[in-house]
Structures are given as structure tokens and as C-alpha cells.
Design a protein around this motif. Sequence first.
Motif, PDB file in Angstrom:
ATOM      1  N   PRO A  77     114.455  52.664  80.174  1.00  0.00           N
ATOM      2  CA  PRO A  77     115.874  52.500  80.534  1.00  0.00           C
ATOM      3  C   PRO A  77     116.100  52.404  82.044  1.00  0.00           C
ATOM      4  N   TYR A  78     115.313  53.140  82.825  1.00  0.00           N
ATOM      5  CA  TYR A  78     115.455  53.054  84.276  1.00  0.00           C
ATOM      6  C   TYR A  78     115.039  51.676  84.789  1.00  0.00           C
ATOM      7  N   ALA A  79     114.019  51.103  84.173  1.00  0.00           N
ATOM      8  CA  ALA A  79     113.592  49.767  84.570  1.00  0.00           C
ATOM      9  C   ALA A  79     114.691  48.747  84.283  1.00  0.00           C
ATOM     10  N   ARG A  80     115.354  48.883  83.162  1.00  0.00           N
ATOM     11  CA  ARG A  80     116.453  47.976  82.820  1.00  0.00           C
ATOM     12  C   ARG A  80     117.600  48.087  83.835  1.00  0.00           C
ATOM     13  N   ILE A  81     117.953  49.309  84.174  1.00  0.00           N
ATOM     14  CA  ILE A  81     119.042  49.510  85.135  1.00  0.00           C
ATOM     15  C   ILE A  81     118.668  48.934  86.495  1.00  0.00           C
ATOM     16  N   ALA A  82     117.440  49.228  86.966  1.00  0.00           N
ATOM     17  CA  ALA A  82     116.998  48.742  88.272  1.00  0.00           C
ATOM     18  C   ALA A  82     116.939  47.219  88.298  1.00  0.00           C
ATOM     19  N   ARG A  83     116.496  46.608  87.221  1.00  0.00           N
ATOM     20  CA  ARG A  83     116.440  45.138  87.160  1.00  0.00           C
ATOM     21  C   ARG A  83     117.843  44.548  87.231  1.00  0.00           C
ATOM     22  N   ALA A  84     118.788  45.132  86.495  1.00  0.00           N
ATOM     23  CA  ALA A  84     120.155  44.617  86.520  1.00  0.00           C
ATOM     24  C   ALA A  84     120.759  44.724  87.920  1.00  0.00           C
ATOM     25  N   GLU A  85     120.539  45.853  88.580  1.00  0.00           N
ATOM     26  CA  GLU A  85     121.046  46.012  89.943  1.00  0.00           C
ATOM     27  C   GLU A  85     120.397  45.006  90.886  1.00  0.00           C
ATOM     28  N   THR A  86     119.093  44.789  90.737  1.00  0.00           N
ATOM     29  CA  THR A  86     118.376  43.861  91.614  1.00  0.00           C
ATOM     30  C   THR A  86     118.846  42.437  91.422  1.00  0.00           C
ATOM     31  N   LEU A  87     119.058  42.015  90.171  1.00  0.00           N
ATOM     32  CA  LEU A  87     119.555  40.672  89.912  1.00  0.00           C
ATOM     33  C   LEU A  87     120.931  40.452  90.530  1.00  0.00           C
ATOM     34  N   THR A  88     121.722  41.518  90.611  1.00  0.00           N
ATOM     35  CA  THR A  88     123.066  41.405  91.173  1.00  0.00           C
ATOM     36  C   THR A  88     123.041  41.183  92.680  1.00  0.00           C
ATOM     37  N   ILE A  89     122.079  41.793  93.373  1.00  0.00           N
ATOM     38  CA  ILE A  89     122.119  41.795  94.847  1.00  0.00           C
ATOM     39  C   ILE A  89     121.025  40.960  95.502  1.00  0.00           C
ATOM     40  N   ARG A  90     120.067  40.432  94.731  1.00  0.00           N
ATOM     41  CA  ARG A  90     118.931  39.760  95.386  1.00  0.00           C
ATOM     42  C   ARG A  90     119.340  38.464  96.088  1.00  0.00           C
ATOM     43  N   VAL A 146     108.708  55.193  88.185  1.00  0.00           N
ATOM     44  CA  VAL A 146     108.026  54.094  87.497  1.00  0.00           C
ATOM     45  C   VAL A 146     109.032  53.028  87.075  1.00  0.00           C
ATOM     46  N   GLY A 147     110.152  53.452  86.501  1.00  0.00           N
ATOM     47  CA  GLY A 147     111.165  52.496  86.085  1.00  0.00           C
ATOM     48  C   GLY A 147     111.764  51.735  87.251  1.00  0.00           C
ATOM     49  N   LEU A 148     112.015  52.424  88.372  1.00  0.00           N
ATOM     50  CA  LEU A 148     112.569  51.764  89.555  1.00  0.00           C
ATOM     51  C   LEU A 148     111.610  50.702  90.078  1.00  0.00           C
ATOM     52  N   LEU A 149     110.332  51.036  90.143  1.00  0.00           N
ATOM     53  CA  LEU A 149     109.337  50.087  90.638  1.00  0.00           C
ATOM     54  C   LEU A 149     109.232  48.871  89.720  1.00  0.00           C
ATOM     55  N   MET A 150     109.127  49.109  88.429  1.00  0.00           N
ATOM     56  CA  MET A 150     109.004  48.003  87.474  1.00  0.00           C
ATOM     57  C   MET A 150     110.251  47.120  87.477  1.00  0.00           C
ATOM     58  N   GLY A 151     111.429  47.754  87.466  1.00  0.00           N
ATOM     59  CA  GLY A 151     112.668  46.996  87.374  1.00  0.00           C
ATOM     60  C   GLY A 151     112.963  46.162  88.608  1.00  0.00           C
ATOM     61  N   THR A 152     112.758  46.737  89.780  1.00  0.00           N
ATOM     62  CA  THR A 152     113.061  45.991  91.004  1.00  0.00           C
ATOM     63  C   THR A 152     112.065  44.855  91.235  1.00  0.00           C
ATOM     64  N   ILE A 153     110.796  45.086  90.918  1.00  0.00           N
ATOM     65  CA  ILE A 153     109.816  44.004  91.061  1.00  0.00           C
ATOM     66  C   ILE A 153     110.140  42.869  90.093  1.00  0.00           C
ATOM     67  N   ALA A 154     110.479  43.219  88.850  1.00  0.00           N
ATOM     68  CA  ALA A 154     110.824  42.183  87.866  1.00  0.00           C
ATOM     69  C   ALA A 154     112.070  41.417  88.288  1.00  0.00           C
ATOM     70  N   GLY A 155     113.100  42.134  88.734  1.00  0.00           N
ATOM     71  CA  GLY A 155     114.338  41.475  89.106  1.00  0.00           C
ATOM     72  C   GLY A 155     114.219  40.629  90.360  1.00  0.00           C
ATOM     73  N   TYR A 156     113.440  41.082  91.328  1.00  0.00           N
ATOM     74  CA  TYR A 156     113.320  40.342  92.584  1.00  0.00           C
ATOM     75  C   TYR A 156     112.367  39.155  92.451  1.00  0.00           C
ATOM     76  N   ALA A 157     111.248  39.348  91.748  1.00  0.00           N
ATOM     77  CA  ALA A 157     110.258  38.276  91.636  1.00  0.00           C
ATOM     78  C   ALA A 157     110.714  37.186  90.675  1.00  0.00           C
ATOM     79  N   GLY A 158     111.312  37.578  89.550  1.00  0.00           N
ATOM     80  CA  GLY A 158     111.731  36.594  88.569  1.00  0.00           C
ATOM     81  C   GLY A 158     110.550  35.886  87.933  1.00  0.00           C
TER      82      GLY A 158
END
Length: 308
Positions: free
Chosen positions: A183-196, A123-135
Motif C-alpha cells: 500500500p505504501y508503494a501505491r501511495i508513493a507512486r501516485a504522489e510521484t506521478l502527480t509531481i514528476r 521499502v514501499g516509498l523506494l519502490m513506489g517513487t522509482i516506479a512512478g518516476y521511471a515509468g
Amino acid sequence: MSVTGETPQMSWRDWLLTDTPASRRHARAASFYKGWLRFRTNSLAMVGLGILVLLLLIAAFAPWLAPHDPIAQDLGKRLLPLGTPGHLLGTDSLGRDILSRLIFGARVTLYIVVLVALVAPIVGLLMGTIAGYAGGWTDTVLMRITDIFLAFPRLVLALAFVAALGAGIENAVLAISLTAWPPYARIARAETLTIRNSDYISAVRLQGARPMRIITRHIWPLCISSLIVRVTLDMAGIILAAAGLGFLGLGAQPPMPEWGAMISDGRRFILDHWWVATMPGLAIFVVSLGFNLLGDGLRDVLDPKAEK
């Protein structure tokens, strides 16, 4: 062992440690083996791995290891002390063998840990990556929802969910999962913002790949290592949260041998019969320590910023 494209005299270790992998599968196997070699040099991490392997074996062979039925009551043998013949760790207030209940309680602990580890990080991975990629507003809405969950202490929020859903181990697992994903969503979002905005993501986007394919095929794999480390380090907290719910009577219900419920049952006798509550407390301590040691070792191996 001979490998296609390599000399027949090359051993499998040399094949894995070669600097020129022959295929993607070869590169992955070599990376895994090199990581294992680094992990193996960390003695504390190996201790943690040993504790968890022992826990798995105890849970798997509980019916053969337990000397007694964990829920069988014998009031004539209640509160027997440590070292009693036939009851190595004594008995509880209902005459049930503490060692047998600890052994079967390992199954309950693993059940909770595995289910939470399957639900919360996904759940955290899905939420974080969608948030980070979509902006934009998507990122704002999802992260504010995450902030709301982070604003409450985990155990208090879990208590609220269990109170709404009802007592029981399944509802306890669901409540802990609902409080563990931010916390997983936060980590996934930070990683996504770095590489998107990296070049290879731009190249994939120019080839016509859709956003969901980019997220699942190119961003998720880069987030997995950080999430694995966080999951391992969070397991101790998850075990303590489950034990806290059991202690309050909102987790596993009697007569299920759950370590938190065992501590709750033994707290009434803590001064005169201390072992009733101490033994399950030590079990929680050892397993939590094992997860923390393993998590530290995995962080050293999987963190790309760590010194090699």
C-alpha cells in the motif's frame, strides 16, 4: 524572547505565527506549530495521542510498574479471579500475574510496531517513487510485483512467510513487513506521478540533477505526509496481525508475554475464566483504537486537500 530580525517585544508564539518567515527553518517551525494547533482542536485525536503516550510510558517503566515477574509461575495461584489481593487482573493457567504480563507485553507490541514502521514504509516509498518516476517497463514490473503481494490477504501471506522462515518474533516482524509495504508503494507512486512533470522538477532536471537525487531530495519529502498518515492508520492492522501470529503460536514464543499468545492461552478457559483471554484482548482493542484516532487526527492536519 528576542529573535534576530524581529522586534524584541514579539513573543515566540507571535514569531511562529507570523506570515513572513525569516528563514526556511522558521517556516518549518511555523508550519509544525500551526499543525499542532489544528491537531489539538481534535479531541478524539488527543485521546488517541494520550493512549499512545501512556503505552510508551508503560513500556518504558515496565520493571517498576509490574507488581510481579511476568514469567514467574505459581501453580498454587492459577486462575485467580479479578480483584484478588496482589493480583488485580487475576492470574492465568500457570499462576502468572496477568497485569504484569500485560505491562511487559506493551514492550513486545511496541517492538513489533516500531520495526515494521521502519521497514515497510521505506521499502514501499523506494519502490513506489522509482516506479512512478521511471515509468515504462520499470513501472510495469514493480507494480505487477506489488499487485501479486496485494492479491493475498495479509495474514495468510504472513503465515506463509513465517512457516518458511520459522516461528519467532523476529521472523514475525519480517513477515509482517514483507506483507505491509505494497500500500505504501501505491501511495508513493501516485504522489510521484502527480509531481514528476511539475515545473520545479523540470527546473531541477535542467540543472543537471540525477534521477536518484531528484527522487530523494525533491519527491520523497512530498510523499512523507501521506505515508505518515497511512502508517499510523495501519498500526492497528499490524498489531492485529502480530497478535494473530502469536495466537497461532508462530509469533513470540513462550514464556514471552505477548498479547496474542495470552489470548491463545486463555481461550481454553473462556467460559469459566473469561478474564484470562479478555484482558489482553481489551489491551489490543485500546491500543488499536488509539492508533486509529491518532491517524484520523494526523490526516486532518497533513492532508493538503482538507478544509482548514
